[in-house]
Write an enzyme that holds these catalytic residues in place. Structure first.
Site, PDB file in Angstrom:
ATOM      1  N   GLU A  75      -1.408  -8.625   4.129  1.00  0.00           N
ATOM      2  CA  GLU A  75      -1.419  -8.864   5.578  1.00  0.00           C
ATOM      3  C   GLU A  75      -2.826  -9.076   6.117  1.00  0.00           C
ATOM      4  O   GLU A  75      -2.996  -9.639   7.204  1.00  0.00           O
ATOM      5  CB  GLU A  75      -0.726  -7.712   6.322  1.00  0.00           C
ATOM      6  CG  GLU A  75      -1.547  -6.466   6.540  1.00  0.00           C
ATOM      7  CD  GLU A  75      -1.620  -5.549   5.323  1.00  0.00           C
ATOM      8  OE1 GLU A  75      -2.133  -4.411   5.472  1.00  0.00           O
ATOM      9  OE2 GLU A  75      -1.168  -5.954   4.230  1.00  0.00           O
ATOM     10  N   HIS A 116      -3.468  -5.479   0.140  1.00  0.00           N
ATOM     11  CA  HIS A 116      -3.034  -5.766   1.511  1.00  0.00           C
ATOM     12  C   HIS A 116      -2.953  -7.267   1.800  1.00  0.00           C
ATOM     13  O   HIS A 116      -3.884  -7.849   2.373  1.00  0.00           O
ATOM     14  CB  HIS A 116      -3.995  -5.106   2.502  1.00  0.00           C
ATOM     15  CG  HIS A 116      -3.876  -3.621   2.567  1.00  0.00           C
ATOM     16  ND1 HIS A 116      -3.018  -2.969   3.414  1.00  0.00           N
ATOM     17  CD2 HIS A 116      -4.501  -2.654   1.847  1.00  0.00           C
ATOM     18  CE1 HIS A 116      -3.115  -1.666   3.244  1.00  0.00           C
ATOM     19  NE2 HIS A 116      -4.015  -1.444   2.293  1.00  0.00           N
ATOM     20  N   CYS A 159       0.833  -1.209   0.000  1.00  0.00           N
ATOM     21  CA  CYS A 159       0.000   0.000   0.000  1.00  0.00           C
ATOM     22  C   CYS A 159       0.868   1.260   0.000  1.00  0.00           C
ATOM     23  O   CYS A 159       1.402   1.633  -1.035  1.00  0.00           O
ATOM     24  CB  CYS A 159      -0.989  -0.023   1.163  1.00  0.00           C
ATOM     25  SG  CYS A 159      -2.305   1.230   1.005  1.00  0.00           S
TER      26      CYS A 159
END
Length: 242
Positions: free
Chosen positions: A212, A210, A107
């Site tokens: 994660e 993303h 990001c």
């Protein structure tokens, strides 16, 4: 010995504190790496010592990249910036380039990478670019927001295959004009650069989505992080044999 990954800290302006989303650490651990959250510092001697202990660097999400990085004045739509993060990450990125150390940007990470290497950014996508795609989804963030097209013959295609892939999305800034040192690896339907890599580097790339948040629900996310860790392992072995 697992590779040590230096993770850029998230910073809370109101509380004047460092913090970390657990997904960054957990996915690195899942891929058999040892993540270490670095202190926020602009002291080059400190950063040199921290860099020396790392086998890879993870550029995390967070604040908007300061427009001064790419020679522009901030617009009213630009969000909160953190000059210390900008300075710290640019310094570490340039050291990583000189050492050919693996770097993964997520990001803000892809945005910082592009801006630091001569590109620029949309300071605010909703007001600067017409698109029907939802680039700023609401929770939960482990689901699909839109698709991207992964281009063939790219590092990302080697990881997850070329063609259409589903991603999550939570950002209001993005790559505008691409750095001359980078190449696009994936685009969304509105033509936005969703993944880039830095030329002449073995592993230096960023994704706008993303992993994660989605590494448990989307196999592509774990594959990307695992490829990063595999590159870090190779780098670690190379250093140990010198």
């Amino acid at each position: 010995m697992r590779p040590v990954i230096g993770v850029i800290p998230l910073y809370d302006d109101e509380k004047d504190s460092y913090w970390m989303l657990p997904g960054y650490m957990k996915v690195l651990q899942l891929c058999n790496a040892l993540p270490v959250m670095l202190p926020l510092s602009t002291d080059h001697s400190e950063l040199d010592q921290l860099f020396a202990m790392c086998d890879g660097i993870l550029l995390t999400g967070g604040h908007d990249v300061g427009p001064e990085v790419y020679g522009e004045a901030p617009k009213e739509t630009c969000g909160v910036i953190c000059k210390a993060r900008d300075e710290m990450e640019i310094y570490l990125l340039r050291k990583a380039m000189n050492a050919d150390l693996p770097v993964l940007g997520i990001c803000r990470g892809i945005q910082l990478m592009n801006a630091a290497l001569g590109g620029n950014l949309y300071q605010d996508l909703p007001t600067e670019s017409e698109s029907m795609i939802d680039h700023h989804m609401t929770a939960p963030y482990d689901r699909t927001a839109h698709t991207v097209k992964v281009l063939p013959d790219t590092l990302l295609a080697d990881m997850i295959g070329s063609g259409i892939h589903e991603v999550n999305s939570y950002h209001h800034q993005a790559v505008k004009n691409l750095s001359p040192l980078a190449e696009v690896m994936a685009v969304s339907k509105d033509g936005l650069a969703e993944a880039i890599s830095v030329k002449e580097q073995k592993f230096m790339m960023g994704v706008q989505w993303h992993p994660e948040f989605s590494y448990e629900s989307n196999p592509d996310s774990k594959k990307i992080v695992q490829a990063f860790i595999d590159a870090c392992n190779i780098n670690k072995q190379h250093k140990e044999t010198k």
